[in-house]
Design a protein around this motif. Structure first.
Motif, PDB file in Angstrom:
ATOM      1  N   TRP A  89       0.842  -1.213   0.000  1.00  0.00           N
ATOM      2  CA  TRP A  89       0.000   0.000   0.000  1.00  0.00           C
ATOM      3  C   TRP A  89       0.869   1.252   0.000  1.00  0.00           C
ATOM      4  O   TRP A  89       0.698   2.151  -0.825  1.00  0.00           O
ATOM      5  CB  TRP A  89      -0.921  -0.017   1.213  1.00  0.00           C
ATOM      6  N   ARG A  92       2.775   1.793  -3.320  1.00  0.00           N
ATOM      7  CA  ARG A  92       1.932   2.266  -4.420  1.00  0.00           C
ATOM      8  C   ARG A  92       1.501   3.714  -4.205  1.00  0.00           C
ATOM      9  O   ARG A  92       1.351   4.471  -5.181  1.00  0.00           O
ATOM     10  CB  ARG A  92       0.715   1.352  -4.568  1.00  0.00           C
ATOM     11  N   ALA A  96       2.562   6.742  -6.867  1.00  0.00           N
ATOM     12  CA  ALA A  96       1.524   7.620  -7.418  1.00  0.00           C
ATOM     13  C   ALA A  96       1.755   9.090  -7.059  1.00  0.00           C
ATOM     14  O   ALA A  96       0.992   9.963  -7.492  1.00  0.00           O
ATOM     15  CB  ALA A  96       0.156   7.188  -6.920  1.00  0.00           C
ATOM     16  N   PRO A 115      -5.089   6.589  -4.648  1.00  0.00           N
ATOM     17  CA  PRO A 115      -4.524   6.190  -5.944  1.00  0.00           C
ATOM     18  C   PRO A 115      -4.072   4.739  -5.985  1.00  0.00           C
ATOM     19  O   PRO A 115      -3.405   4.331  -6.924  1.00  0.00           O
ATOM     20  CB  PRO A 115      -3.315   7.124  -6.060  1.00  0.00           C
ATOM     21  N   VAL A 116      -4.406   3.950  -4.954  1.00  0.00           N
ATOM     22  CA  VAL A 116      -3.855   2.605  -4.804  1.00  0.00           C
ATOM     23  C   VAL A 116      -4.699   1.572  -5.549  1.00  0.00           C
ATOM     24  O   VAL A 116      -5.908   1.461  -5.315  1.00  0.00           O
ATOM     25  CB  VAL A 116      -3.764   2.223  -3.302  1.00  0.00           C
ATOM     26  N   GLU A 117      -4.048   0.833  -6.448  1.00  0.00           N
ATOM     27  CA  GLU A 117      -4.724  -0.276  -7.122  1.00  0.00           C
ATOM     28  C   GLU A 117      -5.001  -1.395  -6.113  1.00  0.00           C
ATOM     29  O   GLU A 117      -4.211  -1.630  -5.200  1.00  0.00           O
ATOM     30  CB  GLU A 117      -3.848  -0.829  -8.250  1.00  0.00           C
ATOM     31  N   GLN A 118      -6.125  -2.085  -6.266  1.00  0.00           N
ATOM     32  CA  GLN A 118      -6.535  -3.171  -5.373  1.00  0.00           C
ATOM     33  C   GLN A 118      -6.638  -2.686  -3.929  1.00  0.00           C
ATOM     34  O   GLN A 118      -6.288  -3.404  -2.986  1.00  0.00           O
ATOM     35  CB  GLN A 118      -5.552  -4.340  -5.467  1.00  0.00           C
ATOM     36  N   ALA A 119      -7.128  -1.458  -3.758  1.00  0.00           N
ATOM     37  CA  ALA A 119      -7.173  -0.837  -2.430  1.00  0.00           C
ATOM     38  C   ALA A 119      -7.960  -1.679  -1.433  1.00  0.00           C
ATOM     39  O   ALA A 119      -7.509  -1.892  -0.294  1.00  0.00           O
ATOM     40  CB  ALA A 119      -7.766   0.569  -2.535  1.00  0.00           C
ATOM     41  N   GLY A 153       4.154  -3.547 -10.590  1.00  0.00           N
ATOM     42  CA  GLY A 153       2.877  -3.037 -11.079  1.00  0.00           C
ATOM     43  C   GLY A 153       1.726  -3.380 -10.157  1.00  0.00           C
ATOM     44  O   GLY A 153       1.759  -3.092  -8.962  1.00  0.00           O
ATOM     45  N   LYS A 154       0.694  -4.056 -10.703  1.00  0.00           N
ATOM     46  CA  LYS A 154      -0.507  -4.360  -9.932  1.00  0.00           C
ATOM     47  C   LYS A 154      -0.459  -5.752  -9.294  1.00  0.00           C
ATOM     48  O   LYS A 154      -1.448  -6.193  -8.711  1.00  0.00           O
ATOM     49  CB  LYS A 154      -1.735  -4.279 -10.840  1.00  0.00           C
ATOM     50  N   SER A 155       0.667  -6.429  -9.384  1.00  0.00           N
ATOM     51  CA  SER A 155       0.767  -7.792  -8.864  1.00  0.00           C
ATOM     52  C   SER A 155       1.191  -7.793  -7.395  1.00  0.00           C
ATOM     53  O   SER A 155       2.277  -7.307  -7.056  1.00  0.00           O
ATOM     54  CB  SER A 155       1.775  -8.601  -9.680  1.00  0.00           C
TER      55      SER A 155
END
Length: 462
Positions: A89, A92, A96, A115-119, A153-155
């Motif tokens: 968290w 990321r 961002a 701005p966090v992916e998979q928040a 990235g998003k992994s």
């Protein structure tokens, strides 16, 4: 001939067994299964001890075993700690362009503005307790989290792998500098494997992604270059250690006698000058490290988060639990708010005694004093997670003390708290842990004192 083959097969058998046990630990264990956890850990501890005993003269065999055991965890998710979700968290957030010290995950998830992916997944993973507090990880830690965010990235698993590789690299650095220091002290080089092959180190660092190992790498490198009289580089490395975890700050006062007493009386001013230069370098690097995040809100939030460890959180404590029990008898309620302020003051007093009244003329004496300081700190702390023990464990490798090795075995008992839905600790198990550790520590202190007294007496007796 048969006995020769049998002897040489034993280390390989132990190595294969270790692979199986660590694989089970990494991929087939939940922390609620306390019996399996303790059984696996006890087996791994015995296995590591036996490997070092049998192959103490084969440095590269033990080094290969240590690396192999770590690589087993490479594509696993930590199963004894949720902290890695917060690491991802924060990383990321930083990638961002958001300052992770200024925002609570729970607020950003509730408003959907972060701005966090998979928040939601990360927030659920870290838990409400973690997500309701500001981050307490220093800037260099945040940089590593950001590297995971950049390259993975998003992994989530990709982020874990990136951070894990950094931790493994730090362990390799500890092996390198640890061997050099042991050789300088004329101690057996294999002693570094009491740390590097210790299952607590492998499980809590590589397995559970705690960054004490990276902090300890910078600390050990700092001590090595201090030995080589490279004061500025040593100071920079010590500051980097602080920028990962704040704990090394307690070692700064201990350097006073090391600088002052190493020099001849005629060089006293030069010693003071070097000491001030050293402290200045450490302070400057720390300030520069915090500078990109600096604001009044950052300072306030970071300080508040750190304060929680002294006045709110309780886990696997020793002296504090005794004080708390006395508080319940006298006051009728939990006195953590008061004890959390008084016990640090007691530690500061002990630290001053160690700084100004204990001889630290050599680096080995300094390391011994650092070990005493950190054990005093943890014995007075309100929270002692298993991975905290790794600092005294590494320092003990360069001394005659063995109590930290015992502690690294017994501290796994603290995971009993996760075996029940209420997360209740077993005070009987905590008592077993600390009575054994403090008993061995007290015996080793007494033995050292008796030997020192006999050494001082012997010339007069002759």
């Amino acid at each position: 001939m048969g006995r020769f083959l049998q002897f040489n097969k034993m280390p390989l058998l132990l190595l294969f067994t270790g692979v199986l046990l660590y694989s089970s630990f990494a991929y087939d264990l939940v922390r609620e299964d306390f019996i399996k956890l303790v059984t696996l850990y006890a087996g791994l501890f015995f296995l590591s001890w036996k490997l070092v005993q049998l192959k103490k003269t084969d440095f590269w065999f033990l080094a290969t075993a240590a690396l192999l055991f770590r690589l087993i965890f490479i594509v696993s998710l930590p199963n004894l700690s949720q902290d890695f979700y917060r690491f991802i968290w924060d990383g990321r957030m930083l990638v961002a362009g958001w300052n992770p010290y200024l925002y609570l995950p729970e607020d950003l998830v509730a408003t959907g503005t972060g701005p966090v992916e998979q928040a939601s997944e990360l927030y659920t993973g870290m838990g409400e307790l973690n997500g309701s507090h500001y981050t307490n990880y220093p800037p260099l830690n945040q940089l590593i989290f950001a590297l995971a965010g950049i390259f993975a990235g998003k992994s989530i698993l990709g982020s874990v792998i990136i951070m894990r590789l950094v931790i493994i690299a730090a362990d390799v650095g500890i092996l390198y500098f640890g061997k050099k220091l042991l050789e300088h002290f004329k101690l057996p080089a294999y002693q570094i494997f009491w740390f590097v092959l210790n299952p607590l180190v492998i499980i809590e660092l590589t397995g559970n992604l705690h960054f004490e190992g990276v902090m300890l790498f910078f600390l050990l490198a700092s001590l090595y270059f201090l030995l080589k009289n490279r004061w500025i580089l040593s100071g920079v490395l010590l500051a980097l250690s602080v920028l990962l975890k704040l704990l090394p700050l307690i070692f700064l006062p201990l350097l006073f006698n090391f600088f002052r007493k190493k020099l001849n009386p005629s060089e006293k001013a030069l010693g003071l000058g070097k000491m001030l230069l050293y402290y200045s370098v450490v302070a400057l690097v720390i300030v520069v490290g915090f500078l990109p995040f600096l604001s009044m809100d950052t300072v306030s939030n970071f300080a508040a988060s750190i304060g929680l460890w002294f006045q709110k959180f309780e886990f696997n404590a020793s002296i504090y639990y005794v004080v708390r029990w006395i508080g319940f008898q006298v006051k009728g309620y939990n006195i953590i708010a008061t004890a959390g302020k008084v016990l640090p003051l007691v530690f500061i007093l002990l630290l001053l005694v160690l700084s100004f009244f204990r001889r630290n003329r050599s680096l080995q004496q300094l390391i011994s004093t650092m070990l005493l300081a950190v054990i005093a700190y943890f014995l007075l702390a309100t929270t002692v997670h298993p991975w905290y023990v790794l600092t005294p464990l590494l320092l003990s490798v360069f001394t005659r003390y063995k109590f930290a090795l015992l502690w690294s075995f017994l501290v796994i008992l603290s995971y009993y708290a996760y075996s029940n839905p209420a997360y209740e600790e077993s005070y009987w198990l905590i008592a077993v842990e600390y009575l054994a550790v403090i008993g061995v520590f007290g015996y080793e202190l007494f033995k050292e004192w008796r030997e020192h007294r006999n050494t001082e007496r012997s010339p007069a007796e002759v």
